[in-house]
Design a protein around this motif. Structure first.
Motif, PDB file in Angstrom:
ATOM      1  N   THR A 161      44.915  40.942  37.900  1.00 42.95           N
ATOM      2  CA  THR A 161      43.576  40.689  37.379  1.00 42.95           C
ATOM      3  C   THR A 161      42.465  40.701  38.412  1.00 42.95           C
ATOM      4  O   THR A 161      41.300  40.631  38.041  1.00 42.95           O
ATOM      5  CB  THR A 161      43.538  39.322  36.664  1.00 42.95           C
ATOM      6  N   ALA A 162      42.803  40.757  39.710  1.00 42.37           N
ATOM      7  CA  ALA A 162      41.755  40.625  40.727  1.00 42.37           C
ATOM      8  C   ALA A 162      42.020  41.487  41.946  1.00 42.37           C
ATOM      9  O   ALA A 162      43.164  41.744  42.307  1.00 42.37           O
ATOM     10  CB  ALA A 162      41.638  39.163  41.159  1.00 42.37           C
ATOM     11  N   VAL A 163      40.924  41.895  42.566  1.00 40.58           N
ATOM     12  CA  VAL A 163      40.957  42.582  43.854  1.00 40.58           C
ATOM     13  C   VAL A 163      40.319  41.637  44.861  1.00 40.58           C
ATOM     14  O   VAL A 163      39.225  41.111  44.621  1.00 40.58           O
ATOM     15  CB  VAL A 163      40.176  43.915  43.804  1.00 40.58           C
ATOM     16  N   PHE A 164      41.008  41.398  45.977  1.00 42.50           N
ATOM     17  CA  PHE A 164      40.520  40.465  46.989  1.00 42.50           C
ATOM     18  C   PHE A 164      40.054  41.217  48.220  1.00 42.50           C
ATOM     19  O   PHE A 164      40.732  42.107  48.709  1.00 42.50           O
ATOM     20  CB  PHE A 164      41.612  39.460  47.365  1.00 42.50           C
ATOM     21  N   GLY A 165      38.878  40.849  48.690  1.00 40.58           N
ATOM     22  CA  GLY A 165      38.332  41.424  49.911  1.00 40.58           C
ATOM     23  C   GLY A 165      38.419  40.409  51.026  1.00 40.58           C
ATOM     24  O   GLY A 165      39.479  39.863  51.314  1.00 40.58           O
ATOM     25  N   ARG A 166      37.287  40.114  51.579  1.00 41.04           N
ATOM     26  CA  ARG A 166      37.228  39.180  52.706  1.00 41.04           C
ATOM     27  C   ARG A 166      37.628  37.771  52.281  1.00 41.04           C
ATOM     28  O   ARG A 166      37.278  37.304  51.205  1.00 41.04           O
ATOM     29  CB  ARG A 166      35.802  39.174  53.238  1.00 41.04           C
ATOM     30  N   VAL A 167      38.367  37.107  53.158  1.00 40.13           N
ATOM     31  CA  VAL A 167      38.689  35.689  53.006  1.00 40.13           C
ATOM     32  C   VAL A 167      38.324  35.036  54.331  1.00 40.13           C
ATOM     33  O   VAL A 167      38.715  35.514  55.395  1.00 40.13           O
ATOM     34  CB  VAL A 167      40.188  35.473  52.712  1.00 40.13           C
ATOM     35  N   SER A 168      37.545  33.972  54.278  1.00 41.55           N
ATOM     36  CA  SER A 168      37.176  33.297  55.518  1.00 41.55           C
ATOM     37  C   SER A 168      37.368  31.793  55.396  1.00 41.55           C
ATOM     38  O   SER A 168      37.275  31.230  54.306  1.00 41.55           O
ATOM     39  CB  SER A 168      35.730  33.619  55.910  1.00 41.55           C
ATOM     40  N   THR A 169      37.639  31.176  56.522  1.00 41.26           N
ATOM     41  CA  THR A 169      37.829  29.735  56.581  1.00 41.26           C
ATOM     42  C   THR A 169      36.479  29.075  56.803  1.00 41.26           C
ATOM     43  O   THR A 169      35.804  29.371  57.787  1.00 41.26           O
ATOM     44  CB  THR A 169      38.769  29.369  57.752  1.00 41.26           C
ATOM     45  N   LEU A 170      36.098  28.188  55.885  1.00 43.61           N
ATOM     46  CA  LEU A 170      34.848  27.438  56.066  1.00 43.61           C
ATOM     47  C   LEU A 170      35.105  26.125  56.797  1.00 43.61           C
ATOM     48  O   LEU A 170      34.306  25.704  57.620  1.00 43.61           O
ATOM     49  CB  LEU A 170      34.176  27.172  54.725  1.00 43.61           C
ATOM     50  N   THR A 171      36.210  25.466  56.456  1.00 47.72           N
ATOM     51  CA  THR A 171      36.644  24.281  57.194  1.00 47.72           C
ATOM     52  C   THR A 171      38.130  24.423  57.465  1.00 47.72           C
ATOM     53  O   THR A 171      38.917  24.671  56.549  1.00 47.72           O
ATOM     54  CB  THR A 171      36.373  22.961  56.440  1.00 47.72           C
ATOM     55  N   LEU A 172      38.498  24.320  58.721  1.00 49.49           N
ATOM     56  CA  LEU A 172      39.905  24.451  59.121  1.00 49.49           C
ATOM     57  C   LEU A 172      40.759  23.344  58.499  1.00 49.49           C
ATOM     58  O   LEU A 172      40.251  22.263  58.202  1.00 49.49           O
ATOM     59  CB  LEU A 172      40.017  24.361  60.645  1.00 49.49           C
ATOM     60  N   PRO A 173      42.056  23.602  58.326  1.00 53.39           N
ATOM     61  CA  PRO A 173      42.933  22.540  57.829  1.00 53.39           C
ATOM     62  C   PRO A 173      42.862  21.319  58.740  1.00 53.39           C
ATOM     63  O   PRO A 173      42.975  21.435  59.965  1.00 53.39           O
ATOM     64  CB  PRO A 173      44.326  23.178  57.878  1.00 53.39           C
ATOM     65  N   ALA A 174      42.642  20.166  58.121  1.00 51.77           N
ATOM     66  CA  ALA A 174      42.539  18.916  58.868  1.00 51.77           C
ATOM     67  C   ALA A 174      42.996  17.774  57.975  1.00 51.77           C
ATOM     68  O   ALA A 174      42.869  17.848  56.744  1.00 51.77           O
ATOM     69  CB  ALA A 174      41.096  18.687  59.309  1.00 51.77           C
TER      70      ALA A 174
END
Length: 132
Positions: free
Chosen positions: A95-108
């Motif tokens: 159902t979806a096409v994925f482009g850019r994925v970015s981290t806004l807040t790192l795992p913490a």
């Protein structure tokens, strides 16, 4: 011509992550009272975002990992981050096409009121659009 329905990124990511993390990990959107019995658990929630009003969605996705120890939660959150940044980017589901994925807040580590488990969370921006 009307715009296609937006991608239900929570639903798509829950299924996508569940396949990659395997049956030993629970992936869901909502938590319940059985959380301690269902560890490790990955919670996927859309927490806002943006779109272009036509086709491109840019949801913000909060992913919380719950595990019995801080080390286990940190490790699983790192696996999830790696999957999103290296495998989701550029992929297509039914159902979806994925482009850019970015981290806004790192795992913490994030506080959680139940001391029998640990929570590690991160926030990602996911660029996607419907397949059709």
């Amino acid at each position: 011509m009307s715009a296609p329905a937006p991608v239900d990124v929570e639903l798509v990511l829950i299924g996508w992550l569940q396949v990659r993390l395997g049956p030993a990990v629970v992936v869901r959107d909502e938590l319940d009272n059985n959380l301690v019995a269902e560890l490790p658990t990955v919670q996927v929630e859309t927490v806002g975002g943006d779109d272009d009003g036509f086709r491109l969605d840019r949801p913000l996705v909060d992913i919380n990992v719950y595990a019995s120890s801080r080390a286990a939660a940190v490790e699983l959150a790192g696996r999830v981050r790696s999957l999103l940044l290296h495998e989701l980017r550029g992929s297509t589901t039914a159902t979806a096409v994925f482009g850019r994925v970015s981290t806004l807040t790192l795992p913490a580590p994030r506080p959680y009121e139940n001391t029998a488990l640990r929570r590690v969370g991160a926030t990602y921006e996911v660029f996607c659009h419907p397949v059709s």
